[in-house]
Design a protein around this motif. Structure first.
Motif, short mmCIF file in Angstrom:
data_model
loop_
_atom_site.label_atom_id
_atom_site.label_comp_id
_atom_site.label_asym_id
_atom_site.label_seq_id
_atom_site.Cartn_x
_atom_site.Cartn_y
_atom_site.Cartn_z
N ALA A 126 36.23 66.09 64.99
CA ALA A 126 35.20 66.99 65.53
C ALA A 126 34.51 67.76 64.41
N ASN A 127 35.30 68.17 63.43
CA ASN A 127 34.73 68.88 62.27
C ASN A 127 33.79 67.97 61.50
N ASP A 128 34.22 66.73 61.26
CA ASP A 128 33.39 65.80 60.49
C ASP A 128 32.08 65.50 61.21
N ILE A 129 32.15 65.30 62.52
CA ILE A 129 30.95 65.00 63.31
C ILE A 129 29.99 66.19 63.29
N ARG A 130 30.54 67.39 63.47
CA ARG A 130 29.71 68.60 63.45
C ARG A 130 29.02 68.75 62.11
#
Length: 226
Positions: free
Chosen positions: A55-59
């Protein structure tokens, strides 16, 4: 004598995009801080779930892509306004140091891009101030070059830092390297906030007095030359 070419809409476009850049700087700053916290957890021996990491990488990717797109559009709109403003000043002042084409081209010329746009911007401001003051047209409005030095210094620093973040992040693999890249990105965002505000001020301040140049008639410009 040719009237000034319309530049109000270009100024509005530039300011609007700069406000969007400012918003994305703040969003990116917050996102970078969240990533930093996750990385510190891992660096201290803790664990984070795969879902949290993904989720962090996508954000971060989405914000980076949006920022790049908006930054490019903002740069284009700013240069369009800048070139038109310098062109208009050429209609009233015949002894400017550069052609109006340099107001656009200087941003892309290696090495020259580090100083020429600032030279042109300062001349744009100073020549306009001098001309309008001599003609008594700045009675109820003020225009100063005070913010230009700070604007340009932050622009250079932020661009150099941005290049470091981009190149370093490409090869960052360890947690420590990712932390360095993230912190550098956060610092870049922090610098980017006042930079965007100063750029907005630069455009708005000049565009507020630019229409006054239309009040200077051809015979007055000829008299200035003689």
């Amino acid at each position: 004598m040719e009237d000034l070419r319309p530049n109000v809409q270009r100024a509005k476009n530039a300011v609007t995009l700069l406000w969007i850049v400012l918003a994305l700087e703040i969003i990116s700053l917050i996102s970078g801080y969240f990533q930093y916290k996750l990385l510190k957890v891992v660096a201290n021996g803790g664990e984070i779930s795969m879902n949290t990491a993904n989720a962090n990488d996508i954000r971060e990717r989405i914000i980076a892509i949006l920022y790049l797109i908006v930054f490019i559009i903002s740069t284009v709109t700013f240069i369009q306004w800048f070139r038109r403003a310098y062109y208009n000043l050429h209609l009233k002042v015949y002894h400017l140091s550069f052609t109006e084409g340099w107001a656009a081209g200087s941003w892309f010329a290696p090495v020259i891009c580090l100083y020429r746009p600032y030279q042109i911007m300062k001349e744009l401001y100073q020549q306009t101030i001098d001309l309008l003051t001599r003609k008594g047209l700045l009675l109820h409005q003020s225009l100063t070059t005070n913010a230009l030095g700070w604007w340009w210094a932050l622009w250079i620093i932020n661009n150099l830092l941005g290049q470091f973040v981009f190149r370093y992040s490409l090869k960052a693999e360890t947690v420590d390297e990712l932390i360095v890249s993230t912190v550098a990105g956060i610092v870049s965002n922090i610098i980017g906030i006042p930079l965007a505000l100063l750029a907005i001020k630069v455009v708005k301040d000049y565009s507020s007095v630019e229409p006054l140049l239309n009040e200077i008639k051809e015979e007055e410009v000829i008299a200035e030359i003689n």
